[in-house]
Design an enzyme around this catalytic site. Structure first.
Site, PDB file in Angstrom:
ATOM      1  N   GLU A 143       0.838  -1.203   0.000  1.00 10.64           N
ATOM      2  CA  GLU A 143       0.000   0.000   0.000  1.00 10.64           C
ATOM      3  C   GLU A 143       0.872   1.251   0.000  1.00 10.64           C
ATOM      4  O   GLU A 143       1.984   1.235   0.557  1.00 10.64           O
ATOM      5  CB  GLU A 143      -0.857   0.034   1.274  1.00 10.64           C
ATOM      6  N   ASP A 144       0.363   2.323  -0.568  1.00  3.58           N
ATOM      7  CA  ASP A 144       1.061   3.600  -0.437  1.00  3.58           C
ATOM      8  C   ASP A 144       0.830   4.215   0.937  1.00  3.58           C
ATOM      9  O   ASP A 144       1.731   4.792   1.524  1.00  3.58           O
ATOM     10  CB  ASP A 144       0.629   4.568  -1.546  1.00  3.58           C
ATOM     11  N   ASP A 202      -4.404   4.897   6.291  1.00  2.00           N
ATOM     12  CA  ASP A 202      -4.897   6.132   6.909  1.00  2.00           C
ATOM     13  C   ASP A 202      -5.997   5.734   7.897  1.00  2.00           C
ATOM     14  O   ASP A 202      -5.705   5.346   9.034  1.00  2.00           O
ATOM     15  CB  ASP A 202      -5.379   7.042   5.766  1.00  2.00           C
ATOM     16  N   PHE A 215      -2.953  15.838   4.565  1.00  2.00           N
ATOM     17  CA  PHE A 215      -3.238  15.181   3.296  1.00  2.00           C
ATOM     18  C   PHE A 215      -1.990  15.303   2.422  1.00  2.00           C
ATOM     19  O   PHE A 215      -1.492  16.398   2.178  1.00  2.00           O
ATOM     20  CB  PHE A 215      -4.451  15.811   2.614  1.00  2.00           C
ATOM     21  N   ARG A 218       0.343  12.046  -8.852  1.00  2.00           N
ATOM     22  CA  ARG A 218       0.856  10.700  -8.562  1.00  2.00           C
ATOM     23  C   ARG A 218       2.308  10.534  -9.004  1.00  2.00           C
ATOM     24  O   ARG A 218       3.035   9.724  -8.443  1.00  2.00           O
ATOM     25  CB  ARG A 218       0.007   9.640  -9.286  1.00  2.00           C
TER      26      ARG A 218
END
Ligand SMILES: O=P(O)(O)OC[C@H]1O[C@H](OP(=O)(O)OP(=O)(O)O)[C@H](O)[C@@H]1O
Ligand code: HPA
Length: 229
Positions: A130-131, A134, A184, A197
């Site tokens: 996963e990046d 959260d 964020f 991205r």
């Protein structure tokens, strides 16, 4: 000679052209950054460390390394090359999960798209890539799917970023690149409304970059919903 006919279906009405350079006066994604949190060099060093650790831990386990698209694409491709020496039997695949849409808050509904067959997963040690973790809604949904629907023997997670302050579900990833502050972030695979991205680092956007969607810049620190942990 083999000839292939490709038919591209056009939408009935063309979508309105997307506004370019939404932050006025700024021409590139770099110009939209308020600050860089994790540089390209820092990411590269950390990915190399994670790769070595994963290689040791999965020696003899023939893992299935599963990228959670789209956000993980860059971390995934760097990480799998860093898993050295590569355990025999390691294979790769992908699953698509989305819940953020064009905003900065999870919708709470995780949509999975996959053509993974049970026989590819059953009895395997799966390493999810996963990046970011959260709220943990995405990783929890994907993990449950693999264990309960596909019969994985084990599921562990390697995430570049762990924004644990924002958890809605308790989840502790096994491999973490960096703890992410409660802001964020974009870059290195992570997007805001599909943009940013391709940046090679992780950064935070200038507040005015949120205005074209009619949303306010996310409040850092303390603004997340409370955690059930
Ligand atoms: O822990 P959570 O709060 O669930 O957030 C993490 C997820 O959010 C992002 O995906 P997103 O839904 O934006 O789709 P994307 O990967 O296509 O960007 C990111 O890539 C993770 O998969
Ligand atoms: O901080 C973030 N940035 C981009 N995508 C995300 N998905 C969850 N958190 C984030």
């Amino acid at each position: 000679m083999v000839s292939v006919a490709v038919t591209v279906q056009q939408p009935a009405r063309s979508a309105p052209a997307k506004e370019v350079a939404s932050c006025s006066g700024r021409q590139t994604y770099h110009d939209d950054m308020a600050k860089v949190l994790f540089t390209e060099a820092a990411i590269s060093n950390r990915v190399a460390e994670l790769g070595r650790q994963i290689a040791q831990d999965y020696h003899g386990k023939a893992p299935l390394v599963l990228g959670v698209l789209k956000g993980s694409f860059m971390f995934f491709s760097d990480l799998v090359r860093a898993i050295e020496p590569c355990p025999r039997g390691l294979t790769l695949d992908f699953i698509r999960a989305s819940s953020y849409g064009s905003g900065t808050e999870s919708t709470g509904e995780v949509k999975l798209k996959t053509d993974l067959k049970r026989e590819k997963v059953e009895g395997r040690h799966v390493l999810l890539v996963e990046d970011i973790v959260d709220t943990a809604l995405t990783i929890t949904t994907v993990s449950r799917y693999l264990l309960e629907e596909c019969g994985a023997t084990s599921v562990a997670t390697a995430t570049l970023l762990d924004k644990h302050e924002r958890r809605k579900l308790s989840y502790r990833p096994e491999y973490v690149g960096f703890v992410c502050p409660n802001e964020f972030v974009v870059g290195y695979g992570l997007d805001f409304d599909e943009e940013y991205r391709t940046l090679p680092y992780i950064g935070v956007l200038k507040p005015e970059c949120y205005s074209h969607l009619g949303i306010e810049a996310p409040e850092p620190d303390g603004s997340g919903d409370s955690c059930d942990e």
